[in-house]
Design a protein around this motif. Sequence first.
Motif, PDB file in Angstrom:
ATOM      1  N   TYR A 211     -70.978  48.932  49.481  1.00 20.00           N
ATOM      2  CA  TYR A 211     -70.629  50.335  49.233  1.00 20.00           C
ATOM      3  C   TYR A 211     -70.143  50.433  47.794  1.00 20.00           C
ATOM      4  CZ  TYR A 211     -65.922  48.561  50.525  1.00 20.00           C
ATOM      5  OH  TYR A 211     -64.767  47.836  50.629  1.00 20.00           O
ATOM      6  N   SER A 212     -70.109  51.640  47.271  1.00 20.77           N
ATOM      7  CA  SER A 212     -69.586  51.835  45.915  1.00 20.77           C
ATOM      8  C   SER A 212     -68.953  53.206  45.835  1.00 20.77           C
ATOM      9  CB  SER A 212     -70.702  51.673  44.871  1.00 20.77           C
ATOM     10  OG  SER A 212     -71.634  52.735  44.965  1.00 20.77           O
ATOM     11  N   GLU A 226     -74.315  57.641  46.089  1.00 19.70           N
ATOM     12  CA  GLU A 226     -73.502  56.507  45.666  1.00 19.70           C
ATOM     13  C   GLU A 226     -74.137  55.895  44.426  1.00 19.70           C
ATOM     14  OE1 GLU A 226     -71.100  53.777  48.607  1.00 19.70           O
ATOM     15  OE2 GLU A 226     -73.049  54.233  49.456  1.00 19.70           O
ATOM     16  N   ASP A 230     -71.643  51.193  40.023  1.00 18.52           N
ATOM     17  CA  ASP A 230     -70.250  51.494  39.724  1.00 18.52           C
ATOM     18  C   ASP A 230     -69.332  51.251  40.919  1.00 18.52           C
ATOM     19  OD1 ASP A 230     -67.943  52.376  38.589  1.00 18.52           O
ATOM     20  OD2 ASP A 230     -68.468  54.497  38.626  1.00 18.52           O
ATOM     21  N   THR A 231     -68.407  50.312  40.784  1.00 22.99           N
ATOM     22  CA  THR A 231     -67.355  50.121  41.788  1.00 22.99           C
ATOM     23  C   THR A 231     -65.988  50.442  41.206  1.00 22.99           C
ATOM     24  OG1 THR A 231     -67.181  47.789  41.178  1.00 22.99           O
ATOM     25  CG2 THR A 231     -68.634  48.322  43.020  1.00 22.99           C
ATOM     26  N   LEU A 234     -63.496  52.790  43.066  1.00 24.41           N
ATOM     27  CA  LEU A 234     -62.924  52.412  44.360  1.00 24.41           C
ATOM     28  C   LEU A 234     -61.417  52.197  44.243  1.00 24.41           C
ATOM     29  CD1 LEU A 234     -65.557  49.738  45.517  1.00 24.41           C
ATOM     30  CD2 LEU A 234     -65.262  52.036  46.477  1.00 24.41           C
ATOM     31  N   ARG A 239     -61.811  47.866  46.990  1.00 25.48           N
ATOM     32  CA  ARG A 239     -62.492  46.939  46.085  1.00 25.48           C
ATOM     33  C   ARG A 239     -62.185  45.486  46.464  1.00 25.48           C
ATOM     34  NH1 ARG A 239     -63.548  47.580  39.637  1.00 25.48           N
ATOM     35  NH2 ARG A 239     -64.614  45.584  39.340  1.00 25.48           N
ATOM     36  N   LEU A 242     -64.258  44.602  49.518  1.00 23.66           N
ATOM     37  CA  LEU A 242     -65.653  44.378  49.146  1.00 23.66           C
ATOM     38  C   LEU A 242     -65.807  43.030  48.446  1.00 23.66           C
ATOM     39  CD1 LEU A 242     -68.544  45.441  49.034  1.00 23.66           C
ATOM     40  CD2 LEU A 242     -67.953  46.646  46.924  1.00 23.66           C
ATOM     41  N   THR A 259     -67.557  42.188  42.241  1.00 26.01           N
ATOM     42  CA  THR A 259     -67.597  43.643  42.084  1.00 26.01           C
ATOM     43  C   THR A 259     -67.566  44.098  40.629  1.00 26.01           C
ATOM     44  OG1 THR A 259     -65.186  43.791  42.299  1.00 26.01           O
ATOM     45  CG2 THR A 259     -66.483  44.011  44.316  1.00 26.01           C
ATOM     46  N   SER A 261     -69.077  45.119  37.043  1.00 26.44           N
ATOM     47  CA  SER A 261     -70.230  45.999  36.854  1.00 26.44           C
ATOM     48  C   SER A 261     -71.565  45.255  36.839  1.00 26.44           C
ATOM     49  CB  SER A 261     -70.070  46.793  35.552  1.00 26.44           C
ATOM     50  OG  SER A 261     -71.175  47.658  35.392  1.00 26.44           O
ATOM     51  N   PHE A 264     -72.242  43.271  40.129  1.00 29.78           N
ATOM     52  CA  PHE A 264     -72.467  44.133  41.286  1.00 29.78           C
ATOM     53  C   PHE A 264     -73.888  44.697  41.276  1.00 29.78           C
ATOM     54  CE2 PHE A 264     -72.206  48.091  43.757  1.00 29.78           C
ATOM     55  CZ  PHE A 264     -71.727  47.564  44.955  1.00 29.78           C
TER      56      PHE A 264
END
Length: 626
Positions: A211-212, A226, A230-231, A234, A239, A242, A259, A261, A264
């Motif tokens: 997920y992000s 989504e 990009d996380t 979060l 985060r 994840l 996570t 950039s 990910f």
Amino acid sequence: MLIFQIYITTIQKLERFIKSNKGHTIFNGHVVIIFDECHRSQFGEMHAAITRAFKNYHLFGFTGTPIFAVNASSSGKPNLKTTVQAFGEKLHTYTIVDAIADRNVLPFKVDYVSTMREAENIEDKKISDIDRERALLAPERIANIVQYILEHFDQKTKRNVFYKLQDRRLAGFNSIFAVSSIEAAKKYYTEFKKQMANLPSDKQLKIALIYSFGVNEEEIDGVIDENSEDTSGLDQNSRDFLESAIADYNKMFGTMYDTSSDKFQNYYKDVSERVKNREIDILLVVNMFLTGFDATTLNTLWVDKNLRYHGLLQAYSRTNRILNSVKTFGNIVCFRNLEQATNEAIALFGDKEASGIVLLRTYSDYYNGYKDGDKEVRGYKDLVEELLAKYPIGEPIKGEQAKKDFIKLYGAILRLRNILSAFDEFKGNEILTERDTQDYHSIYIDLYNEFRKTAEGEKEVINDDLVFEMELIKQVEINIDYILELIKKYHKDHIKNKEILVDINKAIDATVGLRNKKDLILQFIDSLDAHSVVDEAWQKYIETKRREELEEIIKQENLNSDETYKFMQNAFRNGYITTTGTDLAKVLPPISRFSPTGERSKKRESVLNKLTQFFERFFTISNKEI
């Protein structure tokens, strides 16, 4: 001379290009911009920025689920809410109904599973969103749903099916589990780990979580955009969770993602490839992968979120890509009551009468038969009763026409059985016993070999008017472990119970993948004595026979021994024979490439054929080390 250039990019990257390259010459050139999946990301600032920057352009959009007034967002610009407003009048319409009728995609089978009735049907407007979400995320409900998925996973994804994908032999299909929120995703992932902790290794599923940060908080369709890159948006807890799930993934596949950039983005790509290759059993998502993602090995979508209109049909459509004759529909398992939403979506993007084409019929229709207009369509029960009456087990089928009639009848039964096996109600109502099925399978395979005139294929047309459903025969194949268990019983009974030996022969004859091993199995049984330990004896026996047969091929074909062993070692490790590259050339004896009679090509074909037969004979019954 005119020079045309084609660029492939994402809408996010195009927007960044516009922001950082103001005054670029391309903005004044004649440009054709084509957007795929144009139902998303076309109704905000990105679309406006693109149309402002380019001065001489044509815009084209493709989507299976356009945005109409009824499924448009209530926010944003009033003049940019529908697909027609963004792209102009439609040029052509080809709906999901057309695609299914043309057999370009599959229909859907939708199950509505209730685990806690009160939670799934919360529609009372007086109940606050917080209370509704709390009920839906109750630990008992989460546990029940995970338990249901684990118990029904093999059935829904057909893990008893064997087929080839890019030279790899795979068992069954895989799935996506779409949930309502990041919080729900975390709870489900934790519960899966908890319930699988004590399961045997053959019941452990490979589950990935992704997920992000979603930039759009409104979800009329149930799917938020989504950003896969990009996380950073979060919260820290999400985060960190994840990060932990990705660490599990790294351990499972020997990767090194996190996570951050760049990594990910690569994690996203790796997950995508592994889903397509059926290396992941369940991909747990919130919004990602529910639109625009195609994987032919996906056949099941588990749903615990509210979906509507284009979001619903896009999510369902992840499951209906055509692969082979075993995958005849996309499986949708809903843990919320989405029946009305499903019917509304099908009516909007197909027509009001489309549900009969888009959705599978009921269990009763397939089992008992139904009327399609003026046509009577026979059901499984009627066909099996005809089979038992016309072709009793033990009586030979005489005459070519009778054999053809049996092939057609049993093929129809196989196709219906393939569909019915996905219905929970079918268990216990198969009519044919396991031994009956083995006997009829054996007859069917014998006739296939008798009539065969062309090369092997998924559906093989014989004598112009016969189609053999060999993929459907293979889906109920018995493996060597089952045979070894029967041999242990036979051995334990001091080789006196001849009925077990009959069972062994019937099981082998009914299984395409074991017929080329029948002599090995029967010779092994004859080699056993009172002191033999079946499992140990089998491993020693099969390794000896494998070595002997490979040595015989090397001797017959005058092959390079070291290179042959290396070539087959790679095949057993990878799961397939390599037919391209230089590895096979190293195996061959020295023969001139320029022989006028094509001796080298003939030798290559002969060697490849023998090594392939050797591989298929031993791959599933021996270890990977030669």
